[in-house]
Design a protein around this motif. Structure first.
Motif, PDB file in Angstrom:
ATOM      1  N   GLU A   6       0.830  -1.205   0.000  1.00  0.00           N
ATOM      2  CA  GLU A   6       0.000   0.000   0.000  1.00  0.00           C
ATOM      3  C   GLU A   6       0.865   1.255   0.000  1.00  0.00           C
ATOM      4  OE1 GLU A   6      -2.193  -2.832   2.991  1.00  0.00           O
ATOM      5  OE2 GLU A   6      -0.124  -2.244   2.538  1.00  0.00           O
ATOM      6  N   SER A   7       0.302   2.319  -0.547  1.00  0.00           N
ATOM      7  CA  SER A   7       0.947   3.633  -0.507  1.00  0.00           C
ATOM      8  C   SER A   7      -0.123   4.702  -0.637  1.00  0.00           C
ATOM      9  CB  SER A   7       1.986   3.770  -1.633  1.00  0.00           C
ATOM     10  OG  SER A   7       1.363   3.674  -2.888  1.00  0.00           O
ATOM     11  N   GLY A   8       0.285   5.953  -0.396  1.00  0.00           N
ATOM     12  CA  GLY A   8      -0.624   7.066  -0.611  1.00  0.00           C
ATOM     13  C   GLY A   8      -1.192   7.690   0.649  1.00  0.00           C
ATOM     14  N   GLY A  10      -1.167   9.650   4.409  1.00  0.00           N
ATOM     15  CA  GLY A  10      -0.527  10.887   4.831  1.00  0.00           C
ATOM     16  C   GLY A  10      -1.410  11.677   5.763  1.00  0.00           C
ATOM     17  N   LEU A  11      -1.002  12.918   5.975  1.00  0.00           N
ATOM     18  CA  LEU A  11      -1.739  13.837   6.836  1.00  0.00           C
ATOM     19  C   LEU A  11      -2.500  14.816   5.948  1.00  0.00           C
ATOM     20  CD1 LEU A  11      -2.361  15.157   9.609  1.00  0.00           C
ATOM     21  CD2 LEU A  11      -0.215  16.436   9.333  1.00  0.00           C
ATOM     22  N   VAL A  12      -3.784  14.970   6.218  1.00  0.00           N
ATOM     23  CA  VAL A  12      -4.620  15.848   5.420  1.00  0.00           C
ATOM     24  C   VAL A  12      -5.625  16.540   6.335  1.00  0.00           C
ATOM     25  CG1 VAL A  12      -6.291  14.039   4.869  1.00  0.00           C
ATOM     26  CG2 VAL A  12      -6.013  15.978   3.310  1.00  0.00           C
ATOM     27  N   GLN A  13      -6.026  17.739   5.962  1.00  0.00           N
ATOM     28  CA  GLN A  13      -7.045  18.438   6.737  1.00  0.00           C
ATOM     29  C   GLN A  13      -8.428  17.897   6.421  1.00  0.00           C
ATOM     30  OE1 GLN A  13      -6.535  22.660   5.973  1.00  0.00           O
ATOM     31  NE2 GLN A  13      -5.229  22.867   7.790  1.00  0.00           N
ATOM     32  N   ALA A  14      -9.332  18.047   7.363  1.00  0.00           N
ATOM     33  CA  ALA A  14     -10.716  17.650   7.141  1.00  0.00           C
ATOM     34  C   ALA A  14     -11.256  18.325   5.883  1.00  0.00           C
ATOM     35  CB  ALA A  14     -11.569  18.020   8.345  1.00  0.00           C
ATOM     36  N   GLY A  15     -11.973  17.532   5.085  1.00  0.00           N
ATOM     37  CA  GLY A  15     -12.489  18.023   3.818  1.00  0.00           C
ATOM     38  C   GLY A  15     -11.580  17.746   2.642  1.00  0.00           C
ATOM     39  N   GLY A  16     -10.363  17.315   2.924  1.00  0.00           N
ATOM     40  CA  GLY A  16      -9.394  17.032   1.878  1.00  0.00           C
ATOM     41  C   GLY A  16      -9.567  15.649   1.272  1.00  0.00           C
ATOM     42  N   SER A  17      -8.637  15.314   0.381  1.00  0.00           N
ATOM     43  CA  SER A  17      -8.692  14.052  -0.350  1.00  0.00           C
ATOM     44  C   SER A  17      -7.339  13.355  -0.334  1.00  0.00           C
ATOM     45  CB  SER A  17      -9.092  14.306  -1.811  1.00  0.00           C
ATOM     46  OG  SER A  17     -10.369  14.880  -1.905  1.00  0.00           O
ATOM     47  N   LEU A  18      -7.402  12.053  -0.441  1.00  0.00           N
ATOM     48  CA  LEU A  18      -6.218  11.216  -0.627  1.00  0.00           C
ATOM     49  C   LEU A  18      -6.600  10.068  -1.546  1.00  0.00           C
ATOM     50  CD1 LEU A  18      -4.732  10.815   2.984  1.00  0.00           C
ATOM     51  CD2 LEU A  18      -3.656  12.036   1.077  1.00  0.00           C
ATOM     52  N   ARG A  19      -5.611   9.548  -2.273  1.00  0.00           N
ATOM     53  CA  ARG A  19      -5.820   8.339  -3.043  1.00  0.00           C
ATOM     54  C   ARG A  19      -4.812   7.287  -2.616  1.00  0.00           C
ATOM     55  NH1 ARG A  19      -5.629   6.723  -9.466  1.00  0.00           N
ATOM     56  NH2 ARG A  19      -3.384   6.882  -9.159  1.00  0.00           N
ATOM     57  N   LEU A  20      -5.330   6.175  -2.123  1.00  0.00           N
ATOM     58  CA  LEU A  20      -4.485   5.052  -1.726  1.00  0.00           C
ATOM     59  C   LEU A  20      -4.334   4.092  -2.896  1.00  0.00           C
ATOM     60  CD1 LEU A  20      -5.958   4.239   1.817  1.00  0.00           C
ATOM     61  CD2 LEU A  20      -4.263   5.975   1.161  1.00  0.00           C
ATOM     62  N   SER A  21      -3.158   3.477  -2.969  1.00  0.00           N
ATOM     63  CA  SER A  21      -2.888   2.465  -3.984  1.00  0.00           C
ATOM     64  C   SER A  21      -2.387   1.200  -3.305  1.00  0.00           C
ATOM     65  CB  SER A  21      -1.822   2.952  -4.963  1.00  0.00           C
ATOM     66  OG  SER A  21      -2.227   4.114  -5.639  1.00  0.00           O
ATOM     67  N   CYS A  22      -2.704   0.072  -3.907  1.00  0.00           N
ATOM     68  CA  CYS A  22      -2.206  -1.220  -3.425  1.00  0.00           C
ATOM     69  C   CYS A  22      -1.756  -2.017  -4.644  1.00  0.00           C
ATOM     70  CB  CYS A  22      -3.285  -1.961  -2.666  1.00  0.00           C
ATOM     71  SG  CYS A  22      -2.855  -3.664  -2.245  1.00  0.00           S
ATOM     72  N   VAL A  23      -0.453  -2.224  -4.735  1.00  0.00           N
ATOM     73  CA  VAL A  23       0.112  -2.995  -5.840  1.00  0.00           C
ATOM     74  C   VAL A  23       0.253  -4.445  -5.404  1.00  0.00           C
ATOM     75  CG1 VAL A  23       2.035  -3.257  -7.419  1.00  0.00           C
ATOM     76  CG2 VAL A  23       1.324  -0.973  -6.700  1.00  0.00           C
TER      77      VAL A  23
END
Length: 114
Positions: A6-8, A10-23
């Protein structure tokens, strides 16, 4: 040898976005249903989203409308797009499949600050 990486996170503020990946490697990815789980401190691991080999998806009620699971069979990768993140989404996120024993990645930390 089966591997899920897995990767992706991190630390993000509320309302933000992240995309996780799993190879994935070591098995025929396109034939396998894949899942994302998460575990917050002091809580049990819970299913967040799943996607079948045919692309059918399912989500926990707590993330419906905010998270999207997808897969790219050519890249042997499953993704989790997370939008409108909330502090309660803070957890370690794990990639998983069952065949029939369970295989898990090492996890990626997601922290959402208020």
């Amino acid at each position: 040898q089966v591997q899920l990486v897995e990767s992706g996170g991190g630390l993000v503020q509320a309302g933000g976005s992240l995309r996780l990946s799993c190879v994935a490697s070591g098995f025929i990815f396109r034939f396998v249903a894949m899942n994302w789980y998460r575990q917050a401190p002091g809580k049990q691991r819970e299913l967040v989203a799943g996607i079948t080999s045919g692309g059918t998806t399912n989500y926990a009620d707590s993330v419906k409308g905010r998270f999207t699971i997808s897969r790219d069979n050519d890249k042997s990768t499953v993704y989790l797009q997370m939008n409108s993140l909330k502090p309660e989404d803070t957890a370690v996120y794990y990639c998983n499949f069952d065949a029939p024993r369970s295989y898990w990645g090492q996890g990626t930390q997601v922290t959402v600050s208020s």
